[in-house]
Design an enzyme around this catalytic site. Structure first.
Site, short mmCIF file in Angstrom:
data_model
loop_
_atom_site.label_atom_id
_atom_site.label_comp_id
_atom_site.label_asym_id
_atom_site.label_seq_id
_atom_site.Cartn_x
_atom_site.Cartn_y
_atom_site.Cartn_z
N ASP A 1 -25.49 -20.99 -23.21
CA ASP A 1 -24.12 -20.99 -23.71
C ASP A 1 -23.29 -21.84 -22.75
OD1 ASP A 1 -21.44 -20.51 -24.28
OD2 ASP A 1 -21.74 -18.37 -24.69
N GLU B 1 -19.68 -11.71 -14.87
CA GLU B 1 -19.61 -12.05 -16.30
C GLU B 1 -19.96 -10.77 -17.02
OE1 GLU B 1 -20.23 -12.05 -19.55
OE2 GLU B 1 -21.93 -13.43 -19.59
N GLU C 1 -20.15 -2.48 -24.61
CA GLU C 1 -21.04 -2.25 -23.46
C GLU C 1 -20.28 -1.82 -22.21
OE1 GLU C 1 -23.54 -5.66 -22.93
OE2 GLU C 1 -24.95 -4.82 -24.37
N HIS D 1 -21.81 -17.65 -27.41
CA HIS D 1 -22.77 -16.66 -27.93
C HIS D 1 -22.06 -15.35 -28.31
CE1 HIS D 1 -22.58 -14.91 -23.89
NE2 HIS D 1 -23.19 -13.86 -24.38
#
Lengths: 350, 350
Positions: A35, A127, A136, A285
């Site tokens: 990405d 990240e 998440e 992505h």
């Protein structure tokens, strides 16, 4: 072929096991490194911040293959702690060695909540963004690391996250509903009565991760929330919400909302660097989160689309995000719909 | 993003619930009806067999939306029992009514193992094929129906299934492994040491469902098993196996086997009709089952690729298929690898 989405209450340890195991396969790391928007924006942000990083101690939360840690070492960090809970940490250690960075980058396998660092750090890089930013909920770990390991006045990269929403018209839905009207011509069986069932199935309450085409976005996106990563608390993440107001570009049928995020890196003496997952920017992505309405609503130019978005962890699994939208389109009275990411995204391979 | 494949022992009732629930969503039915090769071959086979079907009683095992049942009524069946276990049966009943077929097509919700039909049947029609033919083992239900409800001398459509294998060279794998060598040029970090890990992840023991390109098939496919649906027993399905021998078209690196199937419909006075999922034929939603070797093996023209394939239900779930391959390429000694379909295919939405 079988397609099942199951909801069930997962115990915390199993949730975590699924979560950490999921990053062990190469596919996700390949996708993340490949990405270009993601990796290159982080690289540029880290190198542009070399004055802040040079000679400093850095913590990389959820380091994965360690690529951000190596960028920090290249930017002059004295020491980088690359903390990674899953087995990809073994690969990160190999990559660090392969790049002759063992003296500056230390890969530590464990969760950031449990690892013991020899010292506090001046910079945190991570990240941590998931689908719709918060899916998440890895941001919780970054905030934990900030509160425990970041020295006062330290820097977090990125330092800000923003959430946006826009009404869209997804033509794929209408194509799929129309399909059932074409069966008679193809096979001599009238299946048009399937269209209602198809609408209920397709326009369900799943958060769909999809690339939204620019032409399908019906208004300027509206920002509905901003998180300052230096000050936001874990408690505040339990309900991230805000109001929005959009005005339709023209005549169309709104059949969904699209939610996306940006994160911003401070750049001393320069314009801040933004990593955007907007449908108006090059694809990442993360794509966009698409929330389908139960039925399409016609709008014309300047029809207001207003409401409030609330994002919070699901009751079934704290790592799964729910998005509740109260919305009003034109003169329509306010409607509500709650969306969640189906289990496939954390339990299955797609 | 998370990608996890979990293996676990499921109790039978939960397995069945997941299995039958999975067909309730519209997507799979849309995909099946839109699969022109599938639907049109069934339609043609049923209409060409109208002499066999006219005035007869038909059982459709796993009728789904009821499209095959309606084809049978169009071919002149006196009565069709459309047996369907999952809630799509409600849609089938609507479609039957919508097509004014209620007098001839009776939708019965239940498993074929438990429903009680008012009479025996002269014809069984079923579209029972899963990935690699036997995944989901719906054929067991067809055989159960045959033994319980089919009159002596009755017809089963389709009447024969055949399994094929061929060595292939999948270029995507090599591209993905090469990716890690390109990272240094892109981002200044040497990640070439990830390639070994990537090979272990990609060339694992999952059965991958993928469209194989004709150019990647390295030999004429070899048939390794044939099932005569009039005589095969449930017991024989516990191990479907056979030997194969292929000879390479030319020089290449074999990195996988591809397994696919055909089913055949008898056509009185005409050539039998074959529904093929071969990579040499137009694509179907079954695509092909791809089995990756641990490492590629070089072959030249006429290099023999020989071995034995064995297909059997997995221990974790009787509906999941395992494929064991003993193979020898050229002078290489025989190697073995066992593959299985990961859980995503029956527990998650892709």
């Amino acid at each position: 072929m079988s397609h099942v989405v199951k909801k069930r209450k997962l115990d915390k340890s199993r949730q975590d096991r699924l979560y950490f195991d999921s990053y062990s396969d190469v596919t996700i790391h390949e996708e993340m490194i490949a990405d270009h928007v993601r990796t290159n924006t982080y690289r540029t942000a880290i190198l542009r911040n070399s004055e802040l990083i040079r000679g400093k101690v850095v913590l990389d939360v959820g380091a994965g293959t360690g690529v951000l840690s190596i960028f920090c070492a290249q930017a002059g960090a004295k020491k980088v702690f690359a903390v990674e809970a899953c087995s990809i940490a073994e690969q990160a250690a190999k990559i660090v060695k392969h790049n002759n960075m063992e003296d500056r980058v230390e890969v530590i396998r464990g969760t950031v909540e449990t690892v013991d660092l020899p010292e506090k750090v001046e910079v945190i890089v991570s990240e941590w963004m998931g689908y719709a930013l918060l899916h998440e909920s890895m941001l919780n770990s970054v905030l934990y690391a900030r509160d425990k390991w970041l020295k006062p006045g330290g820097v977090i990269l990125p330092s800000k996250a923003e959430l946006y929403i826009a009404p869209i018209s997804d033509p794929v839905v209408e194509d799929r509903l129309h399909f059932w009207y074409t069966v008679k011509d193809q096979y001599g069986v009238d299946m048009s009565c399937m269209s209602d069932f198809a609408r209920r199935c397709i326009m369900n309450s799943d958060i769909t991760v999809n690339s939204v085409t620019v032409e399908d976005v019906l208004s300027h996106p509206a920002r509905f929330a901003e998180l300052d990563l230096c000050s936001v608390t874990v408690d505040e993440l339990r309900a991230v919400k805000g109001r929005f107001r959009c005005e339709s570009f023209g005549s169309a049928a709104v059949n969904a909302f699209c939610v996306y995020f940006t994160v911003t890196f401070p750049c001393p003496d320069k314009q801040a660097l933004v990593l955007s997952t907007s449908p108006f920017k090059p694809e990442t992505h993360w794509k966009q989160a698409v929330l389908y309405l139960d039925a399409p609503v016609e709008v014309v130019q300047d029809t207001p689309v207003t409401g409030e978005v609330s994002m919070y962890p699901s009751e079934e699994s704290a790592r799964h995000i729910c998005i509740h939208v109260d919305y009003s389109i034109g003169e329509q009275k306010t409607q509500s719909k709650t969306f969640s990411i189906p289990d496939w995204s954390s339990e299955a391979q797609s």
